[in-house]
Design a protein around this motif. Structure first.
Motif, PDB file in Angstrom:
ATOM      1  N   VAL A 109       9.025  12.253   7.224  1.00 28.31           N
ATOM      2  CA  VAL A 109       9.740  13.531   7.227  1.00 28.31           C
ATOM      3  C   VAL A 109      10.762  13.557   6.086  1.00 28.31           C
ATOM      4  CG1 VAL A 109      11.399  14.932   8.534  1.00 28.31           C
ATOM      5  CG2 VAL A 109       9.360  14.035   9.663  1.00 28.31           C
ATOM      6  N   GLN A 110      11.470  12.460   5.891  1.00 23.40           N
ATOM      7  CA  GLN A 110      12.472  12.389   4.817  1.00 23.40           C
ATOM      8  C   GLN A 110      11.816  12.510   3.443  1.00 23.40           C
ATOM      9  OE1 GLN A 110      15.778  12.429   5.190  1.00 23.40           O
ATOM     10  NE2 GLN A 110      15.926  12.555   2.987  1.00 23.40           N
ATOM     11  N   ARG A 111      10.678  11.819   3.241  1.00 27.45           N
ATOM     12  CA  ARG A 111       9.958  11.924   1.959  1.00 27.45           C
ATOM     13  C   ARG A 111       9.498  13.359   1.714  1.00 27.45           C
ATOM     14  NH1 ARG A 111       7.540   7.117   3.722  1.00 27.45           N
ATOM     15  NH2 ARG A 111       5.720   8.297   4.380  1.00 27.45           N
ATOM     16  N   ASN A 112       8.966  14.002   2.753  1.00 28.85           N
ATOM     17  CA  ASN A 112       8.489  15.381   2.636  1.00 28.85           C
ATOM     18  C   ASN A 112       9.648  16.319   2.306  1.00 28.85           C
ATOM     19  OD1 ASN A 112       6.443  17.352   2.722  1.00 28.85           O
ATOM     20  ND2 ASN A 112       7.055  17.927   4.791  1.00 28.85           N
ATOM     21  N   ILE A 172       9.865  18.511  -1.116  1.00 28.23           N
ATOM     22  CA  ILE A 172       9.958  19.971  -1.079  1.00 28.23           C
ATOM     23  C   ILE A 172      11.263  20.446  -1.705  1.00 28.23           C
ATOM     24  CG2 ILE A 172      10.187  21.952   0.483  1.00 28.23           C
ATOM     25  CD1 ILE A 172       8.151  20.561   2.310  1.00 28.23           C
ATOM     26  N   ASN A 173      12.353  19.744  -1.418  1.00 22.83           N
ATOM     27  CA  ASN A 173      13.652  20.098  -1.992  1.00 22.83           C
ATOM     28  C   ASN A 173      13.606  19.991  -3.520  1.00 22.83           C
ATOM     29  OD1 ASN A 173      16.319  20.896  -1.882  1.00 22.83           O
ATOM     30  ND2 ASN A 173      17.091  18.822  -1.662  1.00 22.83           N
ATOM     31  N   ASP A 209      13.216  22.601  -8.859  1.00 27.17           N
ATOM     32  CA  ASP A 209      12.491  22.794 -10.121  1.00 27.17           C
ATOM     33  C   ASP A 209      12.081  24.251 -10.304  1.00 27.17           C
ATOM     34  OD1 ASP A 209      12.713  20.172 -10.860  1.00 27.17           O
ATOM     35  OD2 ASP A 209      10.691  19.604 -10.187  1.00 27.17           O
ATOM     36  N   LYS A 210      11.587  24.855  -9.226  1.00 27.22           N
ATOM     37  CA  LYS A 210      11.154  26.257  -9.288  1.00 27.22           C
ATOM     38  C   LYS A 210      12.326  27.169  -9.636  1.00 27.22           C
ATOM     39  CE  LYS A 210       8.822  29.766  -6.523  1.00 27.22           C
ATOM     40  NZ  LYS A 210       8.195  30.080  -5.233  1.00 27.22           N
ATOM     41  N   HIS A 211      13.479  26.961  -8.978  1.00 23.54           N
ATOM     42  CA  HIS A 211      14.651  27.789  -9.244  1.00 23.54           C
ATOM     43  C   HIS A 211      15.199  27.551 -10.656  1.00 23.54           C
ATOM     44  CE1 HIS A 211      15.097  29.641  -5.325  1.00 23.54           C
ATOM     45  NE2 HIS A 211      14.877  28.472  -4.760  1.00 23.54           N
ATOM     46  N   ARG A 212      15.163  26.308 -11.107  1.00 20.43           N
ATOM     47  CA  ARG A 212      15.634  25.994 -12.461  1.00 20.43           C
ATOM     48  C   ARG A 212      14.749  26.694 -13.498  1.00 20.43           C
ATOM     49  NH1 ARG A 212      13.627  22.701 -15.729  1.00 20.43           N
ATOM     50  NH2 ARG A 212      12.541  21.471 -14.179  1.00 20.43           N
ATOM     51  N   LYS A 213      13.419  26.624 -13.308  1.00 21.92           N
ATOM     52  CA  LYS A 213      12.498  27.276 -14.238  1.00 21.92           C
ATOM     53  C   LYS A 213      12.697  28.793 -14.236  1.00 21.92           C
ATOM     54  CE  LYS A 213       8.893  23.758 -13.979  1.00 21.92           C
ATOM     55  NZ  LYS A 213       7.554  23.437 -13.472  1.00 21.92           N
TER      56      LYS A 213
END
Length: 114
Positions: free
Chosen positions: A28-31, A35-36, A41-45
Motif C-alpha cells: 500500500v505504501q509503495r502504491n 501514485i503521489n 509529475d502530471k501537475h508539474r508538466k
C-alpha cells in the motif's frame, strides 16, 4: 480520514498474520508513493505547459486596437479599448429619483398600456 485508515489497518491486522500484514502495508505504501509521484509529475508538466503557453501567447496591447481615426490615442485610451465592446464604467450612484419620476410620468400618461 486518518482514523478510518487506522480502523481498517486494525481490522486487517486481526484477520491476517503479521508477515502478510507487513507485506500488505508495504504494498500500500509503495502504491501510494508511486501514485503521489505520478500526480506530482502530471501537475508539474501541466504547470510548465501553462507557463510556456502564457509566454508564447503574450500579445502587445497596442497590436489589438486599431485606430482608424486621425486622432492620436494615449495609453489610457488604448487600455480602455482593449477591455472590449462589453466594457462599461459602473455609475458612481444610481439616480433613483430620476427613475421613479420617469416611471410615474409613464404610468400617469394616457398612452401607457393597461
Amino acid at each position: 480520514m486518518a482514523q478510518d485508515c487506522e480502523e481498517i489497518k486494525q481490522k486487517i491486522g486481526e484477520i491476517v498474520n503479521v508477515k502478510n500484514f507487513t507485506n500488505i502495508c508495504a504494498a500500500v505504501q509503495r502504491n501510494h508513493t508511486r501514485i503521489n509521484g505520478q500526480l506530482k509529475d502530471k501537475h508539474r508538466k501541466k504547470l510548465e505547459s501553462l507557463i510556456r503557453q502564457k509566454e508564447s501567447n503574450s500579445v502587445d496591447p497596442r497590436n489589438t486596437v486599431i485606430n482608424l481615426s486621425s486622432k492620436q490615442m494615449d495609453d489610457n485610451a488604448i487600455k480602455i479599448l482593449n477591455k472590449g465592446m462589453k466594457f462599461a464604467i459602473a455609475p458612481i450612484r444610481v439616480l433613483t429619483l430620476d427613475m421613479i419620476l420617469a416611471v410615474e410620468i409613464y404610468s400617469n400618461d394616457g398612452n401607457s398600456p393597461k
